[in-house]
Design a protein around this motif. Structure first.
Motif, mmCIF file in Angstrom:
data_model
loop_
_atom_site.group_PDB
_atom_site.id
_atom_site.type_symbol
_atom_site.label_atom_id
_atom_site.label_comp_id
_atom_site.label_asym_id
_atom_site.label_seq_id
_atom_site.Cartn_x
_atom_site.Cartn_y
_atom_site.Cartn_z
ATOM 1 N N THR A 81 0.825 -1.213 0.000
ATOM 2 C CA THR A 81 0.000 0.000 0.000
ATOM 3 C C THR A 81 0.858 1.262 0.000
ATOM 4 N N GLY A 82 1.869 1.285 0.878
ATOM 5 C CA GLY A 82 2.735 2.458 0.967
ATOM 6 C C GLY A 82 3.482 2.715 -0.327
ATOM 7 N N MET A 95 -7.560 4.511 -3.633
ATOM 8 C CA MET A 95 -8.603 3.960 -2.755
ATOM 9 C C MET A 95 -8.486 2.442 -2.665
ATOM 10 N N LEU A 96 -8.244 1.782 -3.798
ATOM 11 C CA LEU A 96 -8.156 0.321 -3.821
ATOM 12 C C LEU A 96 -6.997 -0.190 -2.971
ATOM 13 N N VAL A 97 -5.806 0.394 -3.136
ATOM 14 C CA VAL A 97 -4.658 -0.096 -2.365
ATOM 15 C C VAL A 97 -4.757 0.297 -0.895
ATOM 16 N N SER A 159 4.624 11.240 2.378
ATOM 17 C CA SER A 159 3.981 10.646 3.551
ATOM 18 C C SER A 159 3.879 9.135 3.388
ATOM 19 N N PHE A 160 3.566 8.687 2.174
ATOM 20 C CA PHE A 160 3.440 7.252 1.904
ATOM 21 C C PHE A 160 4.801 6.557 1.836
ATOM 22 N N VAL A 161 5.829 7.295 1.457
ATOM 23 C CA VAL A 161 7.187 6.734 1.482
ATOM 24 C C VAL A 161 7.553 6.361 2.916
ATOM 25 N N ILE A 165 8.545 2.632 4.506
ATOM 26 C CA ILE A 165 9.794 2.390 5.252
ATOM 27 C C ILE A 165 9.494 1.758 6.607
ATOM 28 N N VAL A 166 8.480 2.274 7.291
ATOM 29 C CA VAL A 166 8.101 1.731 8.604
ATOM 30 C C VAL A 166 7.662 0.276 8.462
#
Length: 382
Positions: A81-82, A95-97, A159-161, A165-166
């Motif tokens: 997703t990220g 939205m899907l992911v 933000s998604f990167v 990583i987390v």
């Protein structure tokens, strides 16, 4: 073992960074895709709705599998997703992911809690569960504000990167630290479903639902609320999320200790924020110092909400920890979805300044449920 609880916490950090990391960037996403803020809010509310509708069933289905493999699979989906979201795909794909990991989020939480308390005595269970749930507060003080801050400097995709990583770090922690954990004795579906017939469990479920709805009617639009009613820019909002989170880390620790002594009183104490915070936000007006103080109080009283909700529900069904917790997660997320949806509607029709009063209303309903359960059990919470 505390080690298992900390690994569960690390995975929870990835889960919460993905689910709630979007809160600080909703205005930017709305602007990028040329949509209204309430439609951008679907990225949170639909995620939560999927959890609410599928959580218990997914948890039951996964209850017979090796717990380590279940946790690894769940976090891997969060990683996907990220990565995909960081490329700013079309809104329908975003939205899907966002929806995909929602199917396994309650499975991860229930499994992580089960692993954390698997070798502990009863007296330490709430404390170990609070360590796992501290992933919520730690995300609020580290990854969520950091991702919001990066988005304010560069663009929302960063933000998604951070989320990706987390998730990688959490995957590594689970893979290298947790041993294989096959389920030795799988409980029958029937034995777990029995809790649905217990009045105290049903009442506790409604308390959870109303409490989370109360908090998320405003918290889902944290950035929008501070932008419009307190005139804070995106960078200042990221600082406020940091304040919110750092207080929350401490409050989760406090809540864990308090829950060991009295679950109902602890839940009622932190629930009081749904009544107190709207009043304080109203009277803080445009005073920046007063607003920061209120946000600190808000963070303290809000942060243990998922821990309190799960513990409160599990206390009415102690022999079905995983299934009870999956229901707590599902109904909590149903509250997230309803709170976000009603909050978005209020923003469009009345203005974001009215949102905290939705929380006030649902907070009263949650208090009524605590009172009803205490009456049913012949106890008093005072």
């Amino acid at each position: 073992m505390k080690k298992y609880a900390y690994i569960g916490c690390l995975g929870f950090l990835a889960v919460i960074t993905t689910e709630f990391g979007i809160i600080g960037i909703l205005p930017q996403i709305a602007e990028h895709y040329k949509i209204s803020i309430d439609k951008a809010g679907y990225l949170l509310s639909v995620f939560a709705l999927v959890i609410a509708l599928t959580g218990p069933f997914m948890t039951l289905l996964a209850s017979g599998f090796d717990r380590k493999k279940v946790m690894l699979t769940a976090i891997f989906i969060f990683l996907i997703t990220g990565v995909v979201s960081s490329f700013a795909p079309p809104f329908w794909l975003l939205m899907l992911v966002r929806i995909l990991p929602a199917f396994l989020q309650p499975v991860y939480i229930a499994t992580a809690l089960s692993v954390a308390v698997s070798q502990a005595d009863k007296k330490r269970e709430n404390e170990l569960m609070s360590i796992v749930f501290s992933g919520v507060a730690i995300a609020m003080v580290t990854t969520v504000p950091f991702a919001t801050w990066l988005a304010s400097i560069w663009s929302w995709e960063y933000s998604f990167v951070i989320q990706a990583i987390v998730s990688v770090v959490a995957l590594a922690g689970i893979y290298f630290v947790l041993p294989s954990m096959p389920v030795k004795e799988k409980k029958s579906f029937g034995s777990q479903l029995k809790i649905l017939g217990k009045p105290t469990f049903i009442i506790s479920t409604f308390m959870n639902f109303f409490m989370i709805t109360a908090w998320f009617s405003t918290y889902s639009y944290f950035a929008e609320y501070l932008n419009k009613t307190k005139a804070m820019d995106s960078t200042m909002v990221s600082y406020m999320l940091f304040v919110f989170g750092i207080i929350g880390v401490f409050s989760n620790w406090v809540a864990g200790k308090m829950l060991n002594k009295n679950i109902a009183k602890t839940t009622a104490f932190f629930l009081s924020g749904t009544i107190l915070v709207p009043i304080l936000l109203h009277f803080s007006g445009g005073n920046s110092i007063a607003t920061i103080v209120v946000i600190a109080i808000w963070g303290f009283l809000y942060s243990p909400s998922f821990l309190n909700a799960s513990t409160y529900m599990i206390s009415s069904a102690p022999d079905s920890l995983e299934f009870a917790n999956s229901l707590a997660t599902s109904f909590g997320n149903l509250g997230v979805s309803l709170g976000t949806t009603i909050g978005g509607w209020i923003i469009i029709t009345k203005g974001v300044g009215y949102n905290p009063w939705i929380g006030f209303f649902f907070g009263i309903l949650a208090f009524l449920m605590i009172g009803l359960r205490s009456f049913y059990e012949g106890k008093t919470i005072l």
